[in-house]
Design an enzyme around this catalytic site. Structure first.
Site, mmCIF file in Angstrom:
data_model
loop_
_atom_site.group_PDB
_atom_site.id
_atom_site.type_symbol
_atom_site.label_atom_id
_atom_site.label_comp_id
_atom_site.label_asym_id
_atom_site.label_seq_id
_atom_site.Cartn_x
_atom_site.Cartn_y
_atom_site.Cartn_z
ATOM 1 N N HIS A 127 0.821 -1.223 0.000
ATOM 2 C CA HIS A 127 0.000 0.000 0.000
ATOM 3 C C HIS A 127 0.854 1.274 0.000
ATOM 4 O O HIS A 127 0.354 2.351 0.306
ATOM 5 C CB HIS A 127 -0.962 0.010 1.202
ATOM 6 C CG HIS A 127 -2.098 -0.970 1.042
ATOM 7 N ND1 HIS A 127 -2.996 -1.250 2.045
ATOM 8 C CD2 HIS A 127 -2.480 -1.732 -0.018
ATOM 9 C CE1 HIS A 127 -3.885 -2.136 1.610
ATOM 10 N NE2 HIS A 127 -3.587 -2.454 0.360
ATOM 11 N N CYS A 138 4.896 14.735 -13.082
ATOM 12 C CA CYS A 138 5.958 13.912 -13.694
ATOM 13 C C CYS A 138 6.145 12.563 -12.998
ATOM 14 O O CYS A 138 6.972 11.773 -13.421
ATOM 15 C CB CYS A 138 7.279 14.688 -13.731
ATOM 16 S SG CYS A 138 7.995 14.980 -12.093
HETATM 17 N N1 APR Z 1 -2.556 -7.027 18.185
HETATM 18 C C1 APR Z 1 -3.115 -7.740 17.183
HETATM 19 N N2 APR Z 1 -4.138 -7.310 16.438
HETATM 20 C C2 APR Z 1 -4.637 -6.097 16.714
HETATM 21 C C3 APR Z 1 -4.104 -5.273 17.754
HETATM 22 C C4 APR Z 1 -3.015 -5.793 18.502
HETATM 23 N N3 APR Z 1 -2.453 -5.105 19.478
HETATM 24 N N4 APR Z 1 -4.825 -4.121 17.766
HETATM 25 C C5 APR Z 1 -5.737 -4.204 16.805
HETATM 26 N N5 APR Z 1 -5.632 -5.389 16.163
HETATM 27 C C6 APR Z 1 -6.404 -5.880 15.010
HETATM 28 C C7 APR Z 1 -7.874 -5.543 15.005
HETATM 29 O O1 APR Z 1 -8.609 -6.535 15.721
HETATM 30 C C8 APR Z 1 -8.200 -5.559 13.515
HETATM 31 O O2 APR Z 1 -8.566 -6.847 13.068
HETATM 32 O O3 APR Z 1 -5.885 -5.233 13.867
HETATM 33 C C9 APR Z 1 -6.877 -5.165 12.864
HETATM 34 C C10 APR Z 1 -6.840 -3.778 12.272
HETATM 35 O O4 APR Z 1 -7.733 -3.734 11.192
HETATM 36 P P1 APR Z 1 -7.889 -2.439 10.258
HETATM 37 O O5 APR Z 1 -8.001 -1.230 11.107
HETATM 38 O O6 APR Z 1 -9.006 -2.731 9.315
HETATM 39 O O7 APR Z 1 -6.482 -2.351 9.513
HETATM 40 P P2 APR Z 1 -5.976 -3.120 8.207
HETATM 41 O O8 APR Z 1 -6.509 -4.501 8.146
HETATM 42 O O9 APR Z 1 -4.508 -2.947 8.159
HETATM 43 O O10 APR Z 1 -6.640 -2.252 7.045
HETATM 44 C C11 APR Z 1 -6.316 -2.582 5.715
HETATM 45 O O11 APR Z 1 -7.469 -0.669 4.883
HETATM 46 O O12 APR Z 1 -7.925 1.557 5.197
HETATM 47 C C12 APR Z 1 -7.221 0.657 4.435
HETATM 48 O O13 APR Z 1 -5.253 0.943 3.197
HETATM 49 C C13 APR Z 1 -5.735 0.884 4.516
HETATM 50 O O14 APR Z 1 -3.929 -0.712 4.724
HETATM 51 C C14 APR Z 1 -5.207 -0.348 5.205
HETATM 52 C C15 APR Z 1 -6.254 -1.381 4.842
#
Ligand code: APR
Length: 262
Positions: A127, A138
């Protein structure tokens, strides 16, 4: 020790045994791996930033409509990231790479650069990165320190506006990096899926790709180990679920893995 702690310990031991047998390992990380460093996850904040939908500040349409709003959002994220450090989960993944060397790929949806700061080398940023800008004219890519831009940043060469070098909603992933990521997923024996809600595609499709394995090679599907606070969209593919904080689970997993055989 309460029963669920005991279950988690047993599951970590099983996961370590799977890693011990593995030749190739792939990791898919999301925002959760950086949560304990103080980087907010996306979906925990109801998909809002100061009342704006994340899509409005992270999409090409949003940028066309209001580049200042988008840069305000990224300047705030950059200012926060300038203060944070990798946590034990990031360091444990760097240690895991030391064990597997060239047979290891860390695919991350995160743009924060914390894996590299912790010492990870083969990091596939599917990402993009908040440490870089891309010229809307450019297309030149540049690295920047994380200080917020005082004004809307412009390209020194062509004068067009710069944007974060980040993959936004409705945009394609960088092709070469995505190909490397799908190859690593298809070829791995074990995939760790860490701290991602697995709702954003195509990133989340790396999990079923790993599960199926590399058909042409007659390779069996890989073992999927999910590490998260709770079950997610990826859980249906997971053979082992380690439900706890990645900053605690990952160091325990790597420690058991690296214990000398009895
Ligand atoms: N340890 C493990 N897991 C955790 C912790 C922790 N300390 N804290 C939160 N989580 C988990 C949550 O339960 C959730 O499932 O991390 C996850 C975060 O999910 P999202 O906020 O949806 O993040 P992500 O999956 O990286 O999102 C994907 O979405 O907005 C776009 O481009 C953006 O890269 C991002 C993509």
């Amino acid at each position: 020790m309460n029963p669920s702690e005991n279950d988690l310990d047993q599951a970590i031991t099983t996961a370590a045994a799977e890693l011990k047998k593995a030749n190739r390992v792939a990791i898919l990380t999301g925002a959760g791996v950086s949560a304990e460093s103080g980087v907010p996850t996306f979906r925990a904040s109801d998909g809002l930033w100061e009342g704006h939908h994340i899509e409005d500040v992270a999409s090409p349409d949003g940028f066309r409509r209001d580049p200042k709003l988008v840069w305000d959002f990224y300047n705030a994220r950059r200012a926060n990231l300038a203060k944070v450090k990798p946590n034990p989960g990031h360091f444990a993944l760097a240690k895991l790479e030391e064990r597997f060397g060239d047979h290891f790929a860390l695919i991350t949806q995160n743009v924060d650069g914390l894996h590299q700061l912790a010492g990870s080398i083969n990091v596939l940023e599917i990402h993009g990165s908040i440490h870089r800008t891309r010229c809307t004219g450019c297309r030149r890519i540049q690295h920047h320190e994380l200080e917020p831009f005082a004004e809307l940043p412009e390209c020194e060469k062509c004068g067009a506006m710069l944007r974060p070098d980040i993959v936004w909603f409705h945009e394609a992933l960088p092709q070469g990096i995505w190909q490397e990521a799908t190859a690593a997923a298809a070829l791995c024996d074990v995939m760790l899926v860490v701290g991602t809600s697995a709702v954003v595609h195509p990133a989340a499709s790396l999990v079923p790709i790993a599960r199926r394995g590399h058909i042409a090679d007659d390779k069996e599907g890989s073992t999927i180990i999910e590490i998260n606070l709770a079950k997610t969209e990826a859980s249906e593919f997971a053979d082992i679920g380690l439900y706890g904080k990645s900053g605690e689970v990952l160091p325990r997993l790597v420690e058991i893995l690296n214990e000398p055989d009895a």
